[in-house]
Design an enzyme around this catalytic site. Structure first.
Site, PDB file in Angstrom:
ATOM      1  N   PRO A   2       0.788  -1.218   0.000  1.00 54.47           N
ATOM      2  CA  PRO A   2       0.000   0.000   0.000  1.00 54.47           C
ATOM      3  C   PRO A   2       0.823   1.272   0.000  1.00 54.47           C
ATOM      4  O   PRO A   2       1.584   1.537   0.919  1.00 54.47           O
ATOM      5  CB  PRO A   2      -0.787  -0.112   1.306  1.00 54.47           C
ATOM      6  CG  PRO A   2      -0.081  -1.144   2.124  1.00 54.47           C
ATOM      7  CD  PRO A   2       1.094  -1.628   1.373  1.00 54.47           C
ATOM      8  N   GLU A   3       0.639   2.025  -1.033  1.00 59.18           N
ATOM      9  CA  GLU A   3       1.159   3.384  -1.081  1.00 59.18           C
ATOM     10  C   GLU A   3      -0.058   4.300  -1.085  1.00 59.18           C
ATOM     11  O   GLU A   3      -1.176   3.821  -0.903  1.00 59.18           O
ATOM     12  CB  GLU A   3       2.027   3.576  -2.330  1.00 59.18           C
ATOM     13  CG  GLU A   3       3.192   2.591  -2.394  1.00 59.18           C
ATOM     14  CD  GLU A   3       4.043   2.724  -3.646  1.00 59.18           C
ATOM     15  OE1 GLU A   3       4.203   3.853  -4.137  1.00 59.18           O
ATOM     16  OE2 GLU A   3       4.534   1.707  -4.137  1.00 59.18           O
TER      17      GLU A   3
END
Length: 269
Positions: A2-3
């Site tokens: 997750p960015e």
DNA sequence: ATATGCACCTGTGTGC
DNA sequence: TGCACACAGGTGCATA
């Protein structure tokens, strides 16, 4: 996993929990990157969820008590909303039983994530993160200031959460492709037009990625279990040896400060 | 200031 | 089929 685009997608998919009350908390595995707050249950049970915010890669669940549940998804974490009776799955570490028949589950195979409760001001990790790259604060003027006097590579700089919050390895690579700048370029050597291109590319790439629901490289899912589709549109990330979508030149992979960087030697200077 | 190596974990893909 | 190994979206430390 997750960015910023993935975290933002999770945030949006969790909006249906707004207004629900936390009825019970079940901590099955407290050993994450940092231990889950010991008072997580006592400080959250009975509270209503009044906000779902994002700060860089952090998610913040605002409670009616003015406390906040701070979550970071690490490399493999998800926050997922399931029907209250759904069976326990592997790596379900913390479950928040909510009113109106739902359970919010923190699932994280690698356990690099983070789950804490407290006042927003008490979280040191939030104090030292930079501006959101989608906000007006992230401008060519700002990036110009950040790059002066710094010999480090521009990719490394973009991934420094203290300078800009939310860009990780996938999107740093994609942004620099979009901007036509090689990831190994030293920050201080960038020309003004390149700085401007990077700022524009950052917005374009992140907005497009959010619109696609983020990138599901292996197992990322949003809060309702849906995958993202931006991995299909990636220009360079994880495409070493494959032809550049723009010019056909083979995409290269190099290692920079321990992380893989990908670029097209023809499109990026 | 900045880079490197490692640590924290599990899962997956590859080559033998 | 099994095994060893490299590598993965992140961060933080100790060390150079």
């Amino acid at each position: 996993m997750p960015e910023l685009p993935e975290v933002e997608t999770v945030r949006r998919s969790l909006l249906p929990i707004l207004g629900r009350r936390i009825v019970a908390v079940d901590i099955r595995e407290p050993r994450l990157r940092r231990r889950v707050s010991r008072d997580l249950a006592s400080r959250t049970v009975g509270q209503q969820i009044v906000a779902v915010d994002r700060c860089g890669k952090y998610l913040l669940l605002g409670l009616s008590s003015a406390d906040v549940v701070l979550a970071h998804l690490g490399m493999s974490g998800t926050l997922i909303l399931r029907p209250a009776g759904a069976p326990l799955e592997p790596h379900d570490h913390v479950r928040f039983l909510l009113s109106r028949g739902r359970v919010l589950v923190f699932n994280d195979p690698r356990r690099f994530g983070l789950l804490r409760v407290g006042r927003t001001e008490s979280f040191a990790e939030l104090r030292c993160i930079g501006p959101d790259p989608l906000s007006q604060d992230f401008s060519a003027e700002l990036l110009l200031r950040l790059t002066r006097q710094r010999r480090r590579s521009v990719k490394n700089l973009l991934m420094d959460q203290r300078l800009v919050a939310g860009i990780g390895n996938i999107y740093a690579n994609e942004i620099l492709f979009e901007a036509g700048v090689r990831p190994g370029r030293r920050a201080q050597r960038l020309r003004r037009f390149e700085i401007e291109a990077i700022v524009r590319a950052t917005r374009r790439v992140l907005v497009a990625a959010i619109a696609a629901g983020g990138s599901s490289i292996s197992d990322y899912r949003d809060g309702s279990g849906r995958p993202g589709y931006f991995q299909l549109a990636l220009s360079v990330y994880d495409r070493a040896g494959l032809p550049c979508r723009r010019c056909g030149t083979e995409v290269r992979r190099v290692t920079q400060t321990g992380r893989s960087s990908f670029y097209c030697p023809h499109c990026q200077r």
